[in-house]
Design a protein around this motif. Structure first.
Motif, PDB file in Angstrom:
ATOM      1  N   GLN A 233      19.737 -58.043  18.534  1.00 12.31           N
ATOM      2  CA  GLN A 233      21.220 -58.499  18.966  1.00 12.31           C
ATOM      3  C   GLN A 233      21.193 -59.189  20.247  1.00 12.31           C
ATOM      4  OE1 GLN A 233      24.629 -56.260  16.789  1.00 12.31           O
ATOM      5  NE2 GLN A 233      23.021 -54.660  17.568  1.00 12.31           N
TER       6      GLN A 233
ATOM      7  N   GLN B  51      24.610 -56.312   7.056  1.00 12.73           N
ATOM      8  CA  GLN B  51      25.262 -56.501   8.443  1.00 12.73           C
ATOM      9  C   GLN B  51      23.862 -57.394   9.014  1.00 12.73           C
ATOM     10  OE1 GLN B  51      25.167 -52.971  10.786  1.00 12.73           O
ATOM     11  NE2 GLN B  51      25.855 -53.953  12.884  1.00 12.73           N
TER      12      GLN B  51
ATOM     13  N   LYS C   5      20.059 -55.954   9.581  1.00 14.89           N
ATOM     14  CA  LYS C   5      19.799 -54.673  10.186  1.00 14.89           C
ATOM     15  C   LYS C   5      18.390 -53.862   9.760  1.00 14.89           C
ATOM     16  CE  LYS C   5      21.182 -50.484  12.429  1.00 14.89           C
ATOM     17  NZ  LYS C   5      22.568 -49.579  12.519  1.00 14.89           N
ATOM     18  N   THR C   6      18.558 -54.092   8.630  1.00 14.00           N
ATOM     19  CA  THR C   6      17.289 -53.662   7.548  1.00 14.00           C
ATOM     20  C   THR C   6      16.802 -54.685   6.736  1.00 14.00           C
ATOM     21  OG1 THR C   6      18.489 -52.502   5.935  1.00 14.00           O
ATOM     22  CG2 THR C   6      17.832 -51.304   7.771  1.00 14.00           C
TER      23      THR C   6
ATOM     24  N   TRP D  53      16.687 -53.159  16.357  1.00 14.25           N
ATOM     25  CA  TRP D  53      18.137 -53.965  15.956  1.00 14.25           C
ATOM     26  C   TRP D  53      18.799 -54.160  17.259  1.00 14.25           C
ATOM     27  CZ3 TRP D  53      20.145 -57.089  13.024  1.00 14.25           C
ATOM     28  CH2 TRP D  53      21.647 -57.234  12.901  1.00 14.25           C
ATOM     29  N   LYS D  54      18.566 -53.140  18.098  1.00 12.20           N
ATOM     30  CA  LYS D  54      19.490 -53.565  19.535  1.00 12.20           C
ATOM     31  C   LYS D  54      18.762 -54.712  20.234  1.00 12.20           C
ATOM     32  CE  LYS D  54      20.456 -51.020  23.894  1.00 12.20           C
ATOM     33  NZ  LYS D  54      20.354 -49.825  24.682  1.00 12.20           N
TER      34      LYS D  54
END
Length: 419
Positions: free
Chosen positions: A393, A187, A203-204, A389-390
């Motif tokens: 995005q 992702q 994401k990671t 991550w938030k």
């Protein structure tokens, strides 16, 4: 009692008849219902606004399909170019008109398939081949980075545009056309650093020993005004083991892990008060076996008590402004017990050499326990992982605002190193 194969076939047919709601001839003769027959040629029932013959359609004009005579309605339209890109469209409620709702690509070959239905419920089909023409010479090209090779799992991907793209809608067109294919799949998301530069990260961290391919599907696509996408070369990268080095400034040590297992532990010294090492996650930018470090390059006046001019070996760079992990034989007595550097992580020559040989570009160096400021995301190397991550995005035009709201300037400060 078991059924014979012939009996099972009859029972299956019965179920099919019930589901379709048609007569028993659905399993046999095709003459009982129009759905069982081949669709007729609907050429006389629909009209296109595309030119006939070898003429090219104007990519700046929408494609339109309408019914003729009022005896049939359009039930479905599929328009796809030779690259597999689908043209979005809208069908009127009465089925009398379909028109494209997204721009056509320039210099593209389209296959348009139209399905119709007449007043008796008979299905019709019509397939159209059309080609769009050129739309001017202004082209937006994409250059992917970093260069082809193998990197550590913290390496962000980059896309550099040949012209600025500023509004969110146009950025969404570009972002939607940038393809990232990884094996295994992850992702991930793009982040607009500025109007010409995007970064991509998962994401990671990337999975160890994974591969990724970057490509652009933008060629011929309208971005904004008279600007359309141009051809861009794809890029394939590989990632190595997961190497993470954690520098604890408060405890004066570094721990190195490979795929989660501790493989090295070194005593170190980091930035002293006034020159505190930045906290946060940094990505290795490169390695230099020898660097000449001068205090003037980091704003320390010549002749002051803090000035220096030193040959430095086994230097692993983590910021553009001159922060390294390097050999510091002059501070061996303080390594493991005190912070005495001007911001770099100092080690013995032997340990610095071992670290230098262990890591590669894209590996992670994280600093904790320092009184220094936190590493900014984009203006001094790859600090991308310091955004949640938030927050990451939010920098996507497809998932957020499509603008850089992170702290720090966007132009990297390519200064000379300090020790």
């Amino acid at each position: 009692m078991s059924h014979s194969p012939r009996t099972r076939t009859v029972l299956s047919c019965t179920v099919l008849v019930a589901a379709l709601g048609v007569g028993a001839t659905a399993c046999g003769d095709s003459g009982g219902h129009p759905l069982a027959g081949r669709p007729y040629d609907a050429a006389g029932q629909v009209a296109f606004n595309a030119p006939s013959g070898s003429k090219e359609a104007d990519p700046d004009k929408p494609l339109e399909i309408v019914t003729k005579g009022g005896e049939s309605r359009i039930t479905d339209v599929s328009a796809t170019d030779s690259l597999g890109r689908h043209l979005a469209g809208a069908l009127s409620a009465d089925g009398a008109r379909w028109h494209s709702t997204s721009p056509l690509a320039a210099n593209a070959q389209y296959t348009v398939r139209v399905s119709t239905e007449n007043s008796d419920g008979d299905p019709g089909r019509k397939t159209l081949q059309m080609r769009t023409g050129d739309a001017g010479k202004k082209r937006l090209k994409v250059s992917f980075g970093p260069e082809k090779g193998t990197y550590g799992v913290g390496q962000p991907l980059t896309a550099t545009l040949s012209a600025p793209v500023k509004d969110k809608a146009s950025r969404a067109v570009v972002e939607r056309s940038l393809q990232v294919e990884s094996s295994p799949a992850v992702q991930g998301s793009w982040y607009w650093v500025d109007s010409k530069n995007l970064h991509y990260r998962p994401k990671t961290y990337w999975p160890a020993r994974s591969k990724v391919r970057l490509s652009s599907n933008l060629d011929g696509v309208k971005v904004t005004g008279d600007l359309r996408g141009g051809p861009s070369a794809p890029l394939t990268l590989s990632f190595g083991d997961r190497i993470e080095a954690v520098v604890d400034s408060a405890n004066h040590d570094m721990t190195v892990r490979r795929n989660g297992k501790v493989v090295e532990s070194f005593p170190v010294t980091t930035g002293k008060p006034g020159f505190d090492t930045r906290n946060g996650i940094k990505v290795i930018l490169g390695k230099e076996s020898f660097v000449r470090m001068r205090s003037g390059s980091v704003g320390i006046a010549a002749g002051s008590s803090e000035s220096y001019d030193l040959p430095v070996y086994w230097a692993t760079r983590v910021t553009w402004s001159g922060e390294y992990v390097h050999a510091a034989p002059w501070s061996v007595g303080s390594q493991g017990s005190a912070n005495t550097s001007h911001g770099c992580v100092g080690m013995s020559t032997e340990n610095a050499h071992r670290f230098f040989d262990t890591v590669q570009r894209g590996d992670i160096v994280e600093v904790v326990g320092s009184d220094g400021e936190r590493m900014t995301p984009f203006d001094n190397g790859f600090g991308d992982w310091n955004l949640s991550w938030k927050k990451w995005q939010e920098g996507s035009a497809l998932r957020g605002s499509g603008h850089n709201t992170a702290p720090g300037a966007v132009e990297p400060a390519r200064l000379r190193p300090g020790v």
